[in-house]
Design a protein around this motif. Structure first.
Motif, PDB file in Angstrom:
ATOM      1  N   ILE A  25       0.929  -1.622   0.479  1.00 57.00           N
ATOM      2  CA  ILE A  25       0.035  -0.392  -0.419  1.00 57.00           C
ATOM      3  C   ILE A  25       0.908   1.716  -0.597  1.00 57.00           C
ATOM      4  O   ILE A  25       0.183   2.526  -1.011  1.00 57.00           O
ATOM      5  CB  ILE A  25      -0.915  -0.005   0.823  1.00 57.00           C
ATOM      6  N   PHE A  26       1.860   1.652   1.354  1.00 64.59           N
ATOM      7  CA  PHE A  26       2.618   2.597   1.151  1.00 64.59           C
ATOM      8  C   PHE A  26       3.289   2.589  -0.834  1.00 64.59           C
ATOM      9  O   PHE A  26       3.125   3.945  -0.994  1.00 64.59           O
ATOM     10  CB  PHE A  26       3.666   2.194   2.085  1.00 64.59           C
ATOM     11  N   VAL A  28       3.102   1.248  -3.424  1.00 65.20           N
ATOM     12  CA  VAL A  28       2.117   1.560  -4.618  1.00 65.20           C
ATOM     13  C   VAL A  28       1.451   2.619  -4.144  1.00 65.20           C
ATOM     14  O   VAL A  28       0.830   3.574  -5.248  1.00 65.20           O
ATOM     15  CB  VAL A  28       1.410   0.248  -5.291  1.00 65.20           C
ATOM     16  N   ILE A  29       0.927   2.915  -3.456  1.00 62.08           N
ATOM     17  CA  ILE A  29      -0.425   3.894  -3.865  1.00 62.08           C
ATOM     18  C   ILE A  29       0.069   4.849  -3.258  1.00 62.08           C
ATOM     19  O   ILE A  29       0.465   6.043  -3.323  1.00 62.08           O
ATOM     20  CB  ILE A  29      -1.502   3.483  -2.352  1.00 62.08           C
ATOM     21  N   GLY A  30       1.015   4.709  -1.644  1.00 64.27           N
ATOM     22  CA  GLY A  30       0.934   5.999  -1.476  1.00 64.27           C
ATOM     23  C   GLY A  30       2.478   6.723  -2.254  1.00 64.27           C
ATOM     24  O   GLY A  30       2.266   8.249  -2.248  1.00 64.27           O
ATOM     25  N   ARG A  31       3.433   6.497  -2.135  1.00 62.52           N
ATOM     26  CA  ARG A  31       4.500   6.897  -2.874  1.00 62.52           C
ATOM     27  C   ARG A  31       4.090   6.478  -4.555  1.00 62.52           C
ATOM     28  O   ARG A  31       5.223   7.617  -5.264  1.00 62.52           O
ATOM     29  CB  ARG A  31       5.754   6.075  -2.922  1.00 62.52           C
ATOM     30  N   MET A  33       0.769   6.574  -6.832  1.00 64.89           N
ATOM     31  CA  MET A  33      -0.092   6.977  -6.648  1.00 64.89           C
ATOM     32  C   MET A  33      -0.696   8.384  -6.276  1.00 64.89           C
ATOM     33  O   MET A  33      -1.632   9.536  -7.071  1.00 64.89           O
ATOM     34  CB  MET A  33      -1.612   6.388  -6.505  1.00 64.89           C
ATOM     35  N   VAL A  34      -1.030   8.499  -4.555  1.00 63.34           N
ATOM     36  CA  VAL A  34      -1.446   9.744  -3.746  1.00 63.34           C
ATOM     37  C   VAL A  34      -0.450  11.001  -4.555  1.00 63.34           C
ATOM     38  O   VAL A  34      -1.128  11.625  -4.877  1.00 63.34           O
ATOM     39  CB  VAL A  34      -1.424  10.188  -2.943  1.00 63.34           C
ATOM     40  N   LYS A  36       0.235  11.432  -7.234  1.00 59.02           N
ATOM     41  CA  LYS A  36       0.085  12.069  -8.799  1.00 59.02           C
ATOM     42  C   LYS A  36      -1.575  13.040  -8.345  1.00 59.02           C
ATOM     43  O   LYS A  36      -1.717  13.877  -9.435  1.00 59.02           O
ATOM     44  CB  LYS A  36       0.092  10.565  -9.799  1.00 59.02           C
ATOM     45  N   VAL A  37      -2.137  12.347  -7.574  1.00 66.21           N
ATOM     46  CA  VAL A  37      -3.405  12.598  -7.332  1.00 66.21           C
ATOM     47  C   VAL A  37      -3.465  14.261  -6.972  1.00 66.21           C
ATOM     48  O   VAL A  37      -3.501  15.071  -6.928  1.00 66.21           O
ATOM     49  CB  VAL A  37      -4.521  11.926  -5.731  1.00 66.21           C
ATOM     50  N   MET A  38      -2.114  14.120  -5.492  1.00 69.76           N
ATOM     51  CA  MET A  38      -2.119  15.697  -5.294  1.00 69.76           C
ATOM     52  C   MET A  38      -1.635  16.770  -6.365  1.00 69.76           C
ATOM     53  O   MET A  38      -2.094  17.790  -6.419  1.00 69.76           O
ATOM     54  CB  MET A  38      -1.105  15.794  -4.382  1.00 69.76           C
ATOM     55  N   ALA A  39      -0.817  16.148  -7.780  1.00 68.38           N
ATOM     56  CA  ALA A  39      -0.693  17.325  -8.696  1.00 68.38           C
ATOM     57  C   ALA A  39      -1.463  17.325  -9.322  1.00 68.38           C
ATOM     58  O   ALA A  39      -2.058  18.492  -9.706  1.00 68.38           O
ATOM     59  CB  ALA A  39       0.684  15.889  -9.194  1.00 68.38           C
TER      60      ALA A  39
ATOM     61  N   THR B  45      -6.190  -3.978   0.652  1.00 73.02           N
ATOM     62  CA  THR B  45      -4.710  -4.050  -0.217  1.00 73.02           C
ATOM     63  C   THR B  45      -5.167  -3.514  -1.437  1.00 73.02           C
ATOM     64  O   THR B  45      -5.320  -2.434  -2.538  1.00 73.02           O
ATOM     65  CB  THR B  45      -3.347  -5.212   0.179  1.00 73.02           C
ATOM     66  N   VAL B  52      -8.233   3.067  -5.579  1.00 73.42           N
ATOM     67  CA  VAL B  52      -7.317   4.561  -5.737  1.00 73.42           C
ATOM     68  C   VAL B  52      -6.708   5.112  -7.001  1.00 73.42           C
ATOM     69  O   VAL B  52      -7.067   6.495  -7.732  1.00 73.42           O
ATOM     70  CB  VAL B  52      -6.119   4.664  -4.726  1.00 73.42           C
ATOM     71  N   ALA B  56      -7.218   7.978  -9.461  1.00 76.10           N
ATOM     72  CA  ALA B  56      -6.203   8.581 -10.346  1.00 76.10           C
ATOM     73  C   ALA B  56      -5.771   8.776 -11.988  1.00 76.10           C
ATOM     74  O   ALA B  56      -5.080   8.583 -12.931  1.00 76.10           O
ATOM     75  CB  ALA B  56      -4.818   7.756  -9.505  1.00 76.10           C
ATOM     76  N   ARG B  58      -6.945  11.622 -13.333  1.00 80.71           N
ATOM     77  CA  ARG B  58      -5.475  13.047 -13.784  1.00 80.71           C
ATOM     78  C   ARG B  58      -6.728  14.484 -14.585  1.00 80.71           C
ATOM     79  O   ARG B  58      -5.697  14.343 -15.274  1.00 80.71           O
ATOM     80  CB  ARG B  58      -4.437  12.852 -14.614  1.00 80.71           C
ATOM     81  N   THR B  73      -7.661  12.354  -0.350  1.00 83.10           N
ATOM     82  CA  THR B  73      -6.365  12.720  -0.573  1.00 83.10           C
ATOM     83  C   THR B  73      -6.440  13.795   0.348  1.00 83.10           C
ATOM     84  O   THR B  73      -5.819  14.268   1.065  1.00 83.10           O
ATOM     85  CB  THR B  73      -5.787  12.158  -1.198  1.00 83.10           C
ATOM     86  N   ARG B  89       3.742  17.657   4.490  1.00 85.92           N
ATOM     87  CA  ARG B  89       3.284  17.034   3.018  1.00 85.92           C
ATOM     88  C   ARG B  89       4.543  15.576   2.541  1.00 85.92           C
ATOM     89  O   ARG B  89       3.968  14.704   1.922  1.00 85.92           O
ATOM     90  CB  ARG B  89       3.652  18.208   1.908  1.00 85.92           C
ATOM     91  N   PRO B  93       2.303   9.987   1.340  1.00 87.90           N
ATOM     92  CA  PRO B  93       2.535   9.409   1.440  1.00 87.90           C
ATOM     93  C   PRO B  93       2.069   7.961   2.554  1.00 87.90           C
ATOM     94  O   PRO B  93       1.315   6.904   3.052  1.00 87.90           O
ATOM     95  CB  PRO B  93       3.608   8.796   1.035  1.00 87.90           C
ATOM     96  N   PHE B  96      -1.650   8.922   4.267  1.00 85.08           N
ATOM     97  CA  PHE B  96      -2.853   8.226   3.610  1.00 85.08           C
ATOM     98  C   PHE B  96      -2.758   6.892   3.890  1.00 85.08           C
ATOM     99  O   PHE B  96      -3.484   6.091   3.901  1.00 85.08           O
ATOM    100  CB  PHE B  96      -2.273   9.334   2.497  1.00 85.08           C
ATOM    101  N   SER B  97      -1.569   6.674   3.472  1.00 81.34           N
ATOM    102  CA  SER B  97      -0.831   4.518   3.929  1.00 81.34           C
ATOM    103  C   SER B  97      -2.218   4.638   4.980  1.00 81.34           C
ATOM    104  O   SER B  97      -2.642   3.513   5.017  1.00 81.34           O
ATOM    105  CB  SER B  97      -0.299   4.090   3.054  1.00 81.34           C
TER     106      SER B  97
END
Lengths: 164, 262
Positions: A25-26, A28-31, A33-34, A36-39, B45, B52, B56, B58, B73, B89, B93, B96-97
């Motif tokens: 999760i950390f 794949v999603i945290g690092r 996808m998140v 990208k979503v924030m961007a 998971t 997500v 995503a 975009r 998020t 910030r 990650p 959020f996780s």
């Protein structure tokens, strides 16, 4: 309570699989996808801010344009007013000149006419005097048998005419 | 659930059952059998990744799904911004996780999947799981704190304006309250999850026993219990969200101590 009863036999498996799945999760999603979503969100916020700024700038430009247009319009209106005033003045002057010329001509004609009238009257008066003197001579010769010289008769007539 | 001697065992739902790899899977002598707990962590998971990833996209103008993911998020980002500030910030990650995993695990454990013959397992109702999460948060706080402030980090235990005379007393108190943090963090989530599930199980036991005991008992005990269950189910959904929020919030608060050192 199975959490405690099974602690000894399951803790390793629990910890291991938690780390595995939380790791997935950390990373794949945290690092993955998140950010990208924030961007995307940041990009959208920035675009909105930029658009607002652009709109604000456009409004300011429009205001300035309107202001300059108003200034120009006022200037042109003033110029037009000045032109009108000048034209009016010119027209008035021209009219005056024409009138002056016309009145001068009229005056001249009048003067000439008066002079002619005066001359005519003088001539007429002279004739009347002559006629009256001759008539007075004639009357005197016929009634009184007097022969009055022409000069005398004329002077007498003149005196009578002058006294009215 | 196991019905022994006509009774429902309310804690049987927390039993861990090995699914495969019971005997052969081991690392350094420790058995790492794939259990129902691990299965539900895996489901959490997968569901989370699907959720997500679906949002995503975009796109400049978000659809509903993207809006939901951005809401989640953005929520965590606001939490970090409010508690830590701009420097928060970089923890997004992790927090959020943490928040999403706990939230989805709590929610999935409450799903009425038993109707389809699947028994949901709430992995967050085990303190081995919540404890690891709490220790992880605490370890990050310690690492960040000591890396950023060195030994000066110990000044965290002496609040501003403490009279010199009081320092010998305040310091141990603050130290103890600091050291208790991982326990309170982990145990809170575990207890809240377990208590809710036990309560639902006990009430459902009342419903089953009361219905079997006759019409009088049905109206006296089973029906009120059933109505209460409906309310408590809603409450448990709320608790699932609140506990995930509290865990993430306290992690933020502790991270703020490490980041900004009051």
């Amino acid at each position: 309570m199975p959490q405690i009863e099974q602690l000894a036999t399951t803790y390793a498996s629990q910890i291991f699989w938690l780390l595995v799945f939380f790791g997935i999760i950390f990373f794949v999603i945290g690092r993955g996808m998140v950010p990208k979503v924030m961007a995307t969100m940041d990009g959208r916020d920035k675009q909105i801010a930029d658009d607002l700024a652009a709109a604000e700038a456009a409004r300011a430009t429009a205001d300035a344009e309107e202001e300059s247009w108003r200034v120009q319009a006022n200037k042109q209106r003033a110029e037009a007013q000045a032109l009108i005033v000048a034209a009016k003045a010119d027209a008035a002057k021209a009219t005056e000149a024409t009138l002056a010329v016309a009145s001068a001509r009229i005056d001249e004609t009048l003067t000439a006419a008066e002079a002619r009238i005066a001359a005519a009257r003088a001539a007429a008066l002279g004739e009347v005097e002559g006629v009256a003197a001759e008539a007075a001579q004639d009357i005197a010769s016929r009634i009184a048998g007097l022969s009055i010289p022409a000069d005398e008769a004329q002077a007498a007539v003149k005196g009578v005419l002058a006294h009215g | 659930m196991r019905v022994a001697e006509g009774k429902v065992d309310p804690v049987h739902q927390f039993t861990i059952e090995s699914l495969f790899g019971t005997d052969q899977w081991a690392i350094g002598g420790y058995n790492i059998a794939f259990t129902n707990s691990a299965l539900w962590m895996a489901i959490t998971t997968v569901v989370l990744i699907v959720f997500v990833a679906g949002g995503a996209k975009r796109e400049l103008v978000p659809g509903r799904w993207q809006m939901a993911v951005e809401g989640l998020t953005g929520f965590v980002d606001n939490l970090l911004m409010a508690n830590i500030g701009k420097a928060g910030r970089k923890y997004l990650p992790y927090v959020f996780s943490l928040f999403a995993f706990i939230l989805f695990a709590n929610m999935l454990g409450l799903m009425p999947l038993a109707l389809f013959g699947v028994h949901p397992f709430t992995s967050t109702s085990h303190f081995t799981v919540t404890g690891v999460l709490a220790i992880m948060s605490f370890a990050i706080v310690l690492i960040v704190g000591f890396a950023k402030h060195g030994l000066h980090f110990f000044s965290l235990f002496v609040p501003h304006g403490t009279p010199v005379l009081m320092i010998p007393i305040i310091f141990p108190i603050e130290l103890i309250s600091f050291m208790v943090r991982p326990f309170s963090l982990g145990l809170r989530l575990f207890v809240a999850m377990m208590a809710g599930h036990v309560l639902l199980e006990v009430l459902s036991g009342f419903v089953i026993s009361g219905t079997n005991a006759g019409v009088g008992i049905f109206f006296l005990a089973a029906l009120p219990s059933f109505l209460l269950m409906i309310g408590i189910c809603a409450l448990e959904l709320l608790v699932a969200g609140i506990q995930a929020y509290v865990f993430a919030l306290l992690t933020c608060v502790y991270l703020n101590d490490a980041e900004n050192l009051h």
